[in-house]
Each structure stands twice: as structure tokens, then as C-alpha cells.
Design a protein around this motif. Structure first.
Motif, PDB file in Angstrom:
ATOM      1  N   PHE A 118       0.835  -1.207   0.000  1.00  0.00           N
ATOM      2  CA  PHE A 118       0.000   0.000   0.000  1.00  0.00           C
ATOM      3  C   PHE A 118       0.869   1.255   0.000  1.00  0.00           C
ATOM      4  O   PHE A 118       0.639   2.190  -0.775  1.00  0.00           O
ATOM      5  N   MET A 119       1.879   1.290   0.876  1.00  0.00           N
ATOM      6  CA  MET A 119       2.728   2.479   0.958  1.00  0.00           C
ATOM      7  C   MET A 119       3.534   2.684  -0.318  1.00  0.00           C
ATOM      8  O   MET A 119       3.691   3.813  -0.801  1.00  0.00           O
ATOM      9  N   LEU A 120       4.045   1.613  -0.878  1.00  0.00           N
ATOM     10  CA  LEU A 120       4.829   1.725  -2.103  1.00  0.00           C
ATOM     11  C   LEU A 120       3.992   2.280  -3.253  1.00  0.00           C
ATOM     12  O   LEU A 120       4.414   3.206  -3.956  1.00  0.00           O
ATOM     13  N   THR A 121       2.826   1.719  -3.446  1.00  0.00           N
ATOM     14  CA  THR A 121       1.995   2.169  -4.567  1.00  0.00           C
ATOM     15  C   THR A 121       1.430   3.569  -4.316  1.00  0.00           C
ATOM     16  O   THR A 121       1.277   4.366  -5.249  1.00  0.00           O
ATOM     17  N   HIS A 122       1.128   3.874  -3.060  1.00  0.00           N
ATOM     18  CA  HIS A 122       0.544   5.158  -2.677  1.00  0.00           C
ATOM     19  C   HIS A 122       1.518   6.312  -2.912  1.00  0.00           C
ATOM     20  O   HIS A 122       1.146   7.369  -3.421  1.00  0.00           O
ATOM     21  N   PHE A 123       2.789   6.091  -2.547  1.00  0.00           N
ATOM     22  CA  PHE A 123       3.770   7.176  -2.585  1.00  0.00           C
ATOM     23  C   PHE A 123       4.660   7.159  -3.824  1.00  0.00           C
ATOM     24  O   PHE A 123       5.366   8.135  -4.082  1.00  0.00           O
ATOM     25  N   ALA A 124       4.655   6.076  -4.576  1.00  0.00           N
ATOM     26  CA  ALA A 124       5.598   5.915  -5.690  1.00  0.00           C
ATOM     27  C   ALA A 124       5.634   7.080  -6.673  1.00  0.00           C
ATOM     28  O   ALA A 124       6.713   7.464  -7.132  1.00  0.00           O
ATOM     29  N   PRO A 125       4.496   7.688  -7.026  1.00  0.00           N
ATOM     30  CA  PRO A 125       4.561   8.777  -8.009  1.00  0.00           C
ATOM     31  C   PRO A 125       5.294  10.023  -7.504  1.00  0.00           C
ATOM     32  O   PRO A 125       5.618  10.896  -8.301  1.00  0.00           O
ATOM     33  N   HIS A 126       5.549  10.082  -6.210  1.00  0.00           N
ATOM     34  CA  HIS A 126       6.037  11.333  -5.633  1.00  0.00           C
ATOM     35  C   HIS A 126       7.393  11.211  -4.935  1.00  0.00           C
ATOM     36  O   HIS A 126       7.873  12.190  -4.366  1.00  0.00           O
ATOM     37  N   VAL A 127       7.990  10.036  -4.948  1.00  0.00           N
ATOM     38  CA  VAL A 127       9.295   9.879  -4.301  1.00  0.00           C
ATOM     39  C   VAL A 127      10.328   9.375  -5.307  1.00  0.00           C
ATOM     40  O   VAL A 127       9.983   8.745  -6.311  1.00  0.00           O
ATOM     41  N   SER A 128      11.580   9.657  -5.002  1.00  0.00           N
ATOM     42  CA  SER A 128      12.667   9.174  -5.854  1.00  0.00           C
ATOM     43  C   SER A 128      13.098   7.761  -5.461  1.00  0.00           C
ATOM     44  O   SER A 128      13.430   6.947  -6.320  1.00  0.00           O
ATOM     45  N   TYR A 129      13.093   7.503  -4.148  1.00  0.00           N
ATOM     46  CA  TYR A 129      13.466   6.184  -3.627  1.00  0.00           C
ATOM     47  C   TYR A 129      12.667   5.898  -2.365  1.00  0.00           C
ATOM     48  O   TYR A 129      12.201   6.816  -1.681  1.00  0.00           O
ATOM     49  N   PHE A 130      12.527   4.605  -2.080  1.00  0.00           N
ATOM     50  CA  PHE A 130      12.023   4.151  -0.790  1.00  0.00           C
ATOM     51  C   PHE A 130      13.188   3.530  -0.009  1.00  0.00           C
ATOM     52  O   PHE A 130      14.002   2.797  -0.587  1.00  0.00           O
ATOM     53  N   LEU A 131      13.253   3.823   1.288  1.00  0.00           N
ATOM     54  CA  LEU A 131      14.179   3.118   2.162  1.00  0.00           C
ATOM     55  C   LEU A 131      13.391   2.038   2.883  1.00  0.00           C
ATOM     56  O   LEU A 131      12.587   2.328   3.777  1.00  0.00           O
ATOM     57  N   LEU A 132      13.579   0.787   2.479  1.00  0.00           N
ATOM     58  CA  LEU A 132      12.938  -0.347   3.143  1.00  0.00           C
ATOM     59  C   LEU A 132      13.857  -0.748   4.291  1.00  0.00           C
ATOM     60  O   LEU A 132      14.897  -1.388   4.081  1.00  0.00           O
ATOM     61  N   ASN A 133      13.470  -0.345   5.505  1.00  0.00           N
ATOM     62  CA  ASN A 133      14.384  -0.383   6.641  1.00  0.00           C
ATOM     63  C   ASN A 133      14.071  -1.565   7.564  1.00  0.00           C
ATOM     64  O   ASN A 133      13.129  -1.526   8.359  1.00  0.00           O
ATOM     65  N   PHE A 134      14.883  -2.615   7.457  1.00  0.00           N
ATOM     66  CA  PHE A 134      14.794  -3.759   8.367  1.00  0.00           C
ATOM     67  C   PHE A 134      15.632  -3.526   9.614  1.00  0.00           C
ATOM     68  O   PHE A 134      15.416  -4.156  10.639  1.00  0.00           O
ATOM     69  N   ASP A 135      16.621  -2.651   9.528  1.00  0.00           N
ATOM     70  CA  ASP A 135      17.549  -2.423  10.640  1.00  0.00           C
ATOM     71  C   ASP A 135      16.832  -1.959  11.901  1.00  0.00           C
ATOM     72  O   ASP A 135      17.139  -2.413  13.004  1.00  0.00           O
TER      73      ASP A 135
END
Length: 219
Positions: A118-135
Motif C-alpha cells: 500500500f505504501m509503495l503504490t501510494h507514494f511511488a509517483p512522488h518519491v525518488s526512492y524508498f528506504l525499506l528499513n529492516f535495521d
């Protein structure tokens, strides 16, 4: 020349900044949110950027208001901003008109595939990258492989469909095979505390960079 884009995040000292710059990472990130771990004063960031050149300077913000973020962008001449898990779409859209935005998604034990999708598809048009943070959730590549958190094929699918920077604990020896399988847009590495001013061991990170310099190909 590294084979993949690297963002060094949560930097708090010049030793880290100069080390990562020497490896020609893409971004140096500084946590400018108040009251959090690994925050840094804006004046320190301004001073540090005079000593490093090459990487883009990223301001990291969790729940800061848009106007506060834009003020820091102007004051520090930031090249990009990273926003937190709960930064809303309207704020991200407004920021994206000004400069590149990285959107953090923290993966925790209760996080579902649907939550991330949901977050990926929702924000994808407006961000350059996503940080998928498992740390932040304390998870490493081992946990993904054995299905303790999501699973490897799900993460691979996300990396193929979206520009993902992966923040995940991993042994240097496993790095080439993980990158070949997942093919993320980049990796997120963390800075840390100095043993004393100007003194720090980079042995573990050195091993990661040595592997990265050998990996062939880039997404």
C-alpha cells in the motif's frame, strides 16, 4: 567505483562523513529530527559539508512539519530529504516539487506484505526512492531468508517494481548473492559513534565495501 548506489545514514561525526565520501557513496544522511537517537545539530551539518565533497547531502526527518523541513533545506542547501514512516502524502507531494524525496518504510514484526504494498503504490509517483528499513526492527537478511520477516521472494518483487534502498543487516560474504537475487536500487548503511574524536574502526564496513567494489552490474 561501487557497483550500486549507497546511502550512508544517521551520520553524527566528520570521521564517518569523510570515510563514506572516500568510498564515493551517493548520499550522506544526517538526522535533523529533534529528540531522537543519532540526531545532529544543523550547525554541525553545515560545518561538515565544508569538509566533504562528492556525495549528495540528505536531511533525515521523521515527523517534522513541511515548513520546518523546507527551512532546513534552504539553510543547509540540502540535495534531498528523507521522510519518516508516518509523513503524509500531501507533505511528500509538496516536498517533491522542491527536491528529491526518499520515503522510509520501517519493517517490523507486525508489518504485512499488504502494508508495504500500500505504501509503495501510494507514494511511488512522488518519491525518488524508498528506504525499506529492516535495521530499525532488528532484522537481517538471515531473517528474510528463513521467513522470520516477510520472505526473500516478496522483497525481490518489491525491489523489481520500485526503487528500493535496502537497510538490512548482512554479512559481507553474503552480500554478492543477496544483491544478485534482490537487485535493489541501492543499500542503506549506518554511521556510528566514534571511539574518541577522529578515531573509529571501520573493519566491518570495509568488508562490505570491498565486496561492493567487486560486484559487477548495477540495476
Amino acid at each position: 567505483m561501487l557497483s550500486i548506489k549507497i546511502k550512508a545514514g544517521s551520520l553524527t561525526n566528520l570521521t564517518d562523513a569523510r570515510y563514506f565520501s572516500a568510498w564515493e557513496v551517493e548520499w550522506l544522511g544526517f538526522n535533523l529530527s529533534t529528540g531522537e537517537e543519532n540526531t545532529i545539530a544543523p550547525l554541525q551539518v553545515a560545518a561538515m559539508r565544508e569538509w566533504v565533497e562528492g556525495p549528495k547531502i540528505v536531511g533525515e526527518f521523521s515527523l517534522s512539519a513541511k515548513d520546518d523541513i523546507l527551512q532546513q533545506v534552504a539553510d543547509l542547501r540540502l540535495d534531498a530529504v528523507q521522510v519518516g514512516m508516518f509523513t503524509d502524502l500531501a507533505t511528500v507531494m509538496d516536498l517533491s516539487y522542491q527536491l528529491p524525496v526518499i520515503k522510509e518504510i520501517v519493517v517490523e514484526k507486525t508489518t504485512t506484505t499488504g502494508d508495504i504494498e500500500f505504501m509503495l503504490t501510494h507514494f511511488a509517483p512522488h518519491v525518488s526512492y524508498f528506504l525499506l528499513n529492516f535495521d530499525k526492527g532488528g532484522f537481517g537478511w538471515n531473517d528474510v531468508q528463513n521467513g522470520a520477516i516477510l520472505n526473500a521472494s516478496i522483497v525481490q518483487d518489491f525491489c523489481q517494481r520500485f526503487p528500493i534502498l535496502l537497510g538490512i543487516g548482512i554479512q559481507a560474504s553474503e552480500l554478492p548473492s543477496m544483491l544478485e537475487y534482490l537487485q535493489p536500487a541501492g543499500l542503506h548503511l549506518l554511521g556510528g559513534e566514534e571511539e574518541k574524536t577522529g578515531v573509529k574502526s571501520f573493519d566491518d564496513v570495509d568488508e562490505l565495501f570491498e565486496q561492493l567494489s567487486l560486484v559487477v552490474g548495477q540495476k
